[in-house]
Design a protein around this motif. Structure first.
Motif, short mmCIF file in Angstrom:
data_model
loop_
_atom_site.label_atom_id
_atom_site.label_comp_id
_atom_site.label_asym_id
_atom_site.label_seq_id
_atom_site.Cartn_x
_atom_site.Cartn_y
_atom_site.Cartn_z
N LYS A 143 -8.62 3.72 -1.04
CA LYS A 143 -7.92 5.02 0.15
C LYS A 143 -6.64 5.16 -0.29
CE LYS A 143 -7.64 5.88 4.87
NZ LYS A 143 -7.85 5.40 6.36
N ALA A 144 -5.70 4.32 -0.70
CA ALA A 144 -4.35 4.37 -1.18
C ALA A 144 -3.99 5.43 -2.31
CB ALA A 144 -3.68 3.12 -1.06
N ILE B 127 0.83 -1.17 0.00
CA ILE B 127 0.06 -0.16 0.12
C ILE B 127 0.89 1.30 -0.14
CG2 ILE B 127 -1.48 1.36 1.48
CD1 ILE B 127 -3.05 -0.58 -0.26
N GLY C 87 -13.92 1.98 -3.16
CA GLY C 87 -13.00 0.97 -3.40
C GLY C 87 -12.43 0.75 -4.92
N LYS D 286 -11.17 -1.73 -0.52
CA LYS D 286 -11.35 -0.26 0.13
C LYS D 286 -10.02 0.34 0.48
CE LYS D 286 -13.75 1.74 4.11
NZ LYS D 286 -14.71 1.43 5.23
N GLN D 287 -9.12 -0.59 0.90
CA GLN D 287 -7.63 -0.14 1.09
C GLN D 287 -6.86 0.33 0.04
OE1 GLN D 287 -5.19 -3.25 2.58
NE2 GLN D 287 -4.31 -1.93 4.37
N VAL E 25 -3.14 -6.46 -2.85
CA VAL E 25 -3.26 -5.74 -1.52
C VAL E 25 -4.48 -6.21 -0.77
CG1 VAL E 25 -2.07 -3.66 -2.32
CG2 VAL E 25 -4.68 -3.98 -2.84
N GLU E 26 -4.67 -6.27 0.33
CA GLU E 26 -5.55 -6.76 1.16
C GLU E 26 -7.00 -6.60 0.57
OE1 GLU E 26 -5.59 -9.06 3.56
OE2 GLU E 26 -3.51 -9.27 2.86
N SER E 27 -7.46 -5.30 0.38
CA SER E 27 -9.00 -5.20 0.12
C SER E 27 -9.25 -3.81 -0.72
CB SER E 27 -9.71 -4.66 1.34
OG SER E 27 -9.44 -3.35 1.80
N ALA F 237 -6.57 -5.94 -5.95
CA ALA F 237 -7.27 -6.15 -4.53
C ALA F 237 -7.70 -7.61 -4.38
CB ALA F 237 -8.69 -5.05 -4.15
#
Length: 83
Positions: free
Chosen positions: A67-68, A3, A74, A63-64, A59-61, A34
């Motif tokens: 945001k990044a 991220i 998302g 949403k994450q 990457v995990e999600s 994701a």
């Protein structure tokens, strides 16, 4: 962590269409996918990246990743672009 790489990338293309376009044009340095994104969508970009020699980082999600990338929603995938 992956991220942090997204945040540090100079130019980012977000979303399936833009990411695919950048990989096809040879401008993508690295693609971020994701883990919770729809497999039928992500499988295409992962295969394209393998063919084009572009590194894929998970990457995990969504949403994450969104945001990044600095967006409120998302994102299934994004590409760090060399321009």
């Amino acid at each position: 962590m992956s991220i942090d790489k997204v945040k540090q990338a100079g130019k980012i293309s977000i979303g399936t269409k833009q990411t695919t376009k950048m990989v096809e044009m040879g401008k993508a340095i690295e693609v971020f996918v994701a883990k919770d994104a729809e497999p039928r969508i992500t499988a295409k970009i992962v295969n394209l990246c393998k063919k084009m020699g572009v590194q894929v980082t998970y990457v995990e999600s969504m949403k994450q990743l969104g945001k990044a990338c600095g967006i409120e929603v998302g994102a299934a995938m994004a590409a760090a672009v060399n321009e």
